[in-house]
Write a protein that holds these residues in place. Structure first.
Motif, PDB file in Angstrom:
ATOM      1  N   TYR A  67       0.925  -1.149  -0.100  1.00 29.24           N
ATOM      2  CA  TYR A  67      -0.061   0.139   0.043  1.00 29.24           C
ATOM      3  C   TYR A  67       0.883   1.306  -0.070  1.00 29.24           C
ATOM      4  O   TYR A  67       0.713   2.390  -0.609  1.00 29.24           O
ATOM      5  N   SER A  90       2.500   1.472  -3.270  1.00 37.04           N
ATOM      6  CA  SER A  90       1.423   2.152  -4.909  1.00 37.04           C
ATOM      7  C   SER A  90       1.384   3.595  -4.226  1.00 37.04           C
ATOM      8  O   SER A  90       1.310   4.133  -5.404  1.00 37.04           O
ATOM      9  N   ALA A  91       0.999   3.966  -3.102  1.00 36.90           N
ATOM     10  CA  ALA A  91       0.655   5.422  -2.773  1.00 36.90           C
ATOM     11  C   ALA A  91       1.964   6.189  -3.342  1.00 36.90           C
ATOM     12  O   ALA A  91       1.743   7.469  -3.862  1.00 36.90           O
ATOM     13  N   TYR A  92       3.251   5.691  -2.829  1.00 37.34           N
ATOM     14  CA  TYR A  92       4.408   6.488  -3.364  1.00 37.34           C
ATOM     15  C   TYR A  92       4.497   6.665  -4.707  1.00 37.34           C
ATOM     16  O   TYR A  92       4.748   7.829  -5.212  1.00 37.34           O
ATOM     17  N   LEU A 152      -3.475  10.364  -7.513  1.00 37.88           N
ATOM     18  CA  LEU A 152      -4.003  10.062  -6.165  1.00 37.88           C
ATOM     19  C   LEU A 152      -4.659   8.744  -6.392  1.00 37.88           C
ATOM     20  O   LEU A 152      -5.955   8.681  -6.805  1.00 37.88           O
ATOM     21  N   ASN A 153      -4.033   7.468  -6.198  1.00 43.69           N
ATOM     22  CA  ASN A 153      -4.591   6.294  -6.496  1.00 43.69           C
ATOM     23  C   ASN A 153      -5.399   5.996  -5.006  1.00 43.69           C
ATOM     24  O   ASN A 153      -5.449   6.498  -4.008  1.00 43.69           O
ATOM     25  N   ASP A 183      -4.674   3.643  -3.010  1.00 43.13           N
ATOM     26  CA  ASP A 183      -3.853   3.352  -1.860  1.00 43.13           C
ATOM     27  C   ASP A 183      -3.492   4.483  -1.030  1.00 43.13           C
ATOM     28  O   ASP A 183      -3.003   4.306   0.166  1.00 43.13           O
ATOM     29  N   VAL A 184      -3.606   5.623  -1.508  1.00 43.88           N
ATOM     30  CA  VAL A 184      -3.151   6.832  -0.825  1.00 43.88           C
ATOM     31  C   VAL A 184      -4.046   6.751   0.517  1.00 43.88           C
ATOM     32  O   VAL A 184      -3.389   7.073   1.681  1.00 43.88           O
ATOM     33  N   ALA A 233      -2.584   3.950   3.093  1.00 39.02           N
ATOM     34  CA  ALA A 233      -1.288   4.320   3.360  1.00 39.02           C
ATOM     35  C   ALA A 233      -1.578   5.647   4.706  1.00 39.02           C
ATOM     36  O   ALA A 233      -0.803   5.095   5.755  1.00 39.02           O
ATOM     37  N   THR A 240     -10.917  10.068  -4.452  1.00 38.51           N
ATOM     38  CA  THR A 240      -9.723  10.165  -3.364  1.00 38.51           C
ATOM     39  C   THR A 240      -9.830  11.559  -2.803  1.00 38.51           C
ATOM     40  O   THR A 240      -9.523  11.887  -1.599  1.00 38.51           O
TER      41      THR A 240
END
Length: 791
Positions: free
Chosen positions: A223, A226-228, A236-237, A239-240, A243, A421
């Motif tokens: 997570y 993916s967020a990074y 902004l996916n 997983d942001v 995380a 998101t």
């Protein structure tokens, strides 16, 4: 102070640091890789992700076996004098820099012409010149830069993957941590003073911290990664928020035990990660099941002509081909399986495989590879293996030759969830600010609960599971769709264009009458063998009607798409096709479907066809007329206009005498006027029109005419079911929208309780995967109901 971390792989250098260009390397292997990149101006590899490389292992002599021809034969999917193609499984592919360097192998070795990475399958498909390099050199190059392929010597396969159990390990670690942290939290929950002595509180709290660390930094790492990567790409996916929630819980809990303010939220944090991974595991297993069914059961409904021991020709499905079968390949037919050329003059177009349009001449005894297309008449070959359906699927979807119709097409998921998101982060910020001023003790719980409860996983799952299940159902019903995006595009069409011959007409039960000068025995022999090599519907029909003749190998054969055939044997040269093509301008206005014949530039006569339309054509058009603009776009003359007017609805447009390029321009013009076009053709003359249309469907009727230009293949026996298939595609969009609505209602209710401070993070973590599972169940049940209605 010197940096003691390897610049290439990121591992510690220890006491044996190697310095080069003011950079540290842990070994000569990593230094050598850096030198290779540096010499070839590829050091921007390190800009994509810091320390992405793997330490090269000792490989000297390890791949000497790749010099053996029998092993090379097994590992390459295509071989010629100037091109070889192999697909290698690379376990170490894990990031954008991996993809970048593997798709730039030609800069490291100019003899490599192309390399394509499939990130999901962790494979790289390499095309190279065998006269200048070899498979061993390719593998050594990959190994030297830290991407050693996995090659199984047991079965000579380069793409055999180990089962990836990473998710199971992460789930196990999270479950172990969650269970033990909950156990350690019980005394404080129940405030048992006799047991929970004051001096043991710090010990138990730090034990919970220790158990939480691997949960956060190992189990939840995907997570964060993916967020990074999303934030790095300014996206902004989904997983942001996850995380962010995990980070807030961990930091807040750590501060609490360090300052002795409380026991923190380690139990909620571990539970959150555990239930997230449970949902992810369920999603992966379900989708893997759907993908498995699609990959291995969605064979192409194309047939191939098999010649038995008595010389009889019978059509069989391609998946029934066995090693040793003798196969007849006509002009423009795809070779579905590797084989040895027995008879005929082969000119093979391998552009579907290699991207190179130049044809290759082959002689008796030469090996022919699956995926090639015969372009010079009929040939016979002996199969040396059975059909690999996964290979045909790959060929159908190969970006080397396939125009990407998805460019500029926005999927329903992206359309609805692109602002999701941002909205959730805004709500979380507002709610947290409110509680900071109202009741600061609830602010953290509210912030975390909002981020978790509103996780858009349910939205992200709706389309893949709906379309994935429908792809499987359609495949069982002999409607074979290339990918999920095609279903979405099919649901949006408003104009349907049909070819006539071979599409709404059937090659079976069709009669023809000959009018003209009698053909000599030698002319009849050449005529029969010329038609034997063609795949045009009229050629196939006429071939089946004419009397049997001896099988000969023609000296000359050339098929002009949309016009006719030129063929010759010894002193007989025939032209077979339209009146203008054979040179008889007096018959160009005859209002019938005809095939004209000239021999040695002397007009001989014509065959007049009386079309047999497919069963259910009239009913199908009447079903379609209310919702779609209908067009018949035919290359034939207007001989069937009156019959079609009686058969089809009055508003159907009938346009005749259309060349293949005319059909393409007709579709392009209507698309510029806003039409969403579905083109239905036979896959041979209509390849350009199928490629230009928003969705192209090729009709298959015992013919191995494979058209990568099409988006779907429909078995001819299911032609009358076209409307229910389109209707099901539209229903699939409705199912997705309903699942979005359910997810939205769930989010509104969940957000209400989260914002008002009545929802604990761990409860939100339990509800989140349950919502995802409920969406999967909902979409699967609904699509299965759709499938039963179709049957």
């Amino acid at each position: 102070m010197q940096n003691n971390t390897c610049f290439h792989c990121g591992d510690g250098c220890g006491n044996h640091t190697i310095r080069y260009q003011e950079k540290s390397f842990c070994c000569n292997g990593c230094k050598t890789v850096f030198e290779i990149f540096n010499e070839n101006d590829l050091t921007c590899y390190y800009d994509l992700q810091s320390s992405p490389g793997a330490i090269p292992k000792e490989i000297e002599g390890k791949y000497d076996f790749l010099s053996q021809q029998n092993i090379i034969e097994k590992l390459t999917e295509f071989r010629s004098d100037s091109i070889e193609i192999t697909t290698l499984y690379i376990p170490h592919i894990h990031c954008s820099s991996c993809i970048w360097i593997l798709e730039n192998l030609n800069k490291l070795n100019p003899k490599i012409s192309d390399s394509q990475v499939n990130f999901g399958k962790k494979t790289v498909r390499v095309t190279y010149n065998p006269e200048a390099t070899d498979l061993k050199s390719i593998v050594l190059l990959l190994s030297s830069i830290g991407y050693e392929p996995y090659i199984s010597l047991d079965d000579f396969k380069s793409g055999k993957k180990h089962i990836n159990r990473t998710l199971i390990y992460k789930l196990g670690v999270a479950g172990f941590g969650f269970g033990n942290i909950m156990f350690l939290s019980f005394p404080e929950y129940f405030e048992v003073n006799e047991f929970w002595l004051e001096q043991y509180k710090p010990l138990f709290r730090w034990l919970m911290f220790v158990l939480t660390v691997p949960v956060v930094f190992y189990s939840a790492q995907d997570y964060f990664i993916s967020a990074y990567k999303g934030l790095k790409a300014k996206l902004l996916n989904i997983d942001v928020p996850i995380a962010l929630g995990v980070s807030v819980l961990f930091i807040r809990s750590t501060i609490e035990i360090m300052l002795d303010l409380g026991s923190g939220f380690f139990d909620s944090l571990a539970g959150l990660v555990f239930f997230l991974l449970v949902g992810k595991f369920f999603q992966q297993k379900t989708y893997d099941f759907l993908s498995f069914e699609r990959d291995y059961k969605s064979y192409f409904p194309i047939a191939i002509t098999k010649i038995d021991k008595n010389g009889n020709e019978n059509s069989i499905q391609v998946y029934d081909i066995k090693k040793g079968d003798r196969l007849l390949i006509r002009n423009e037919e795809l070779i579905p399986v590797d084989g040895i050329l027995i008879n005929g003059k082969a000119k093979i177009d391998y552009s579907f495989v290699t991207g190179e349009s130049q044809t290759v001449s082959k002689h008796s005894g030469d090996k022919l590879f699956a995926g090639g297309k015969q372009t010079a008449g009929v040939i016979e070959l002996e199969a040396i293996k059975s059909v690999e359906q996964s290979y045909l699927t790959q060929l159908w979807s190969n970006d080397v030759f396939n125009k990407n119709k998805e460019d500029g097409f926005t999927t329903i998921t992206n359309n609805i969830s692109k602002h999701f998101t941002i909205a959730i982060l805004t709500i979380a910020a507002i709610a947290t600010t409110f509680w900071l001023f109202t009741d600061a003790s609830k602010a953290l719980n509210v912030f975390t609960a909002v981020l978790i409860i509103a996780c858009p996983c349910a939205i992200a799952l709706s389309a893949p599971f709906t379309f994935g299940n429908l792809l499987r159902i359609f495949g069982k019903l002999k409607f074979y769709i290339k990918n999920a995006c095609v279903i979405e595009q099919l649901a949006q069409i408003n104009t349907i264009i049909f070819d006539k011959t071979g599409t709404i007409t059937s090659n079976k039960n069709c009669n023809a009458e000959y009018d003209g000068e009698s053909l000599s025995d030698s002319e009849s022999l050449v005529l029969k063998n010329s038609l034997r090599g063609s795949n045009h519907p009229l050629s196939r029909t006429l071939y089946s009607i004419l009397d049997e003749h001896n099988i000969i190998s023609l000296d000359r054969f050339d098929e002009h798409i949309g016009k006719g055939i030129e063929a010759g044997h010894e002193d007989v040269n025939l032209r077979i096709g339209s009146a203008s093509f054979v040179g008889n301008l007096e018959n160009t206005s005859v209002l019938n479907t005809t095939v004209h014949i000239s021999s040695n530039n002397v007009y001989k006569g014509k065959f007049t066809f009386y079309n047999s339309y497919r069963k259910g054509v009239s009913k199908l058009f009447n079903q379609l007329k209310e919702q779609f603009d209908l067009v018949i776009l035919s290359g034939d003359n207007e001989g069937e206009r009156e019959n079609l007017k009686k058969l089809l609805p009055s508003k159907t447009k009938l346009i005749f005498n259309q060349k293949p390029e005319d059909k393409l321009e007709f579709i392009k013009y209507h698309q510029s006027e806003g039409a969403k076009v579905l083109m239905i053709g036979d896959g041979l003359n209509d390849a350009g029109a199928l490629a230009q249309s928003d969705v192209g469907i090729a009709i298959s009727e015992d013919v191995n005419v494979f058209s990568p230009a099409c988006d779907a293949i429909l078995d001819a026996t299911k032609f009358k079911e076209l409307y229910p298939y389109i209707k099901a595609s539209k229903s699939a969009i409705k199912i997705i929208k309903w699942s979005f609505l359910l997810s939205f209602i769930y989010n509104i209710i969940g957000l209400y309780f989260a914002v008002t401070g009545h929802l604990a993070p761990v409860v939100a973590a339990i509800l989140m995967p349950l919502s995802s599972i409920s969406i999967v169940v909902f979409t699967t049940v609904c699509t299965n109901i759709l499938g039963r209605r179709l049957k």
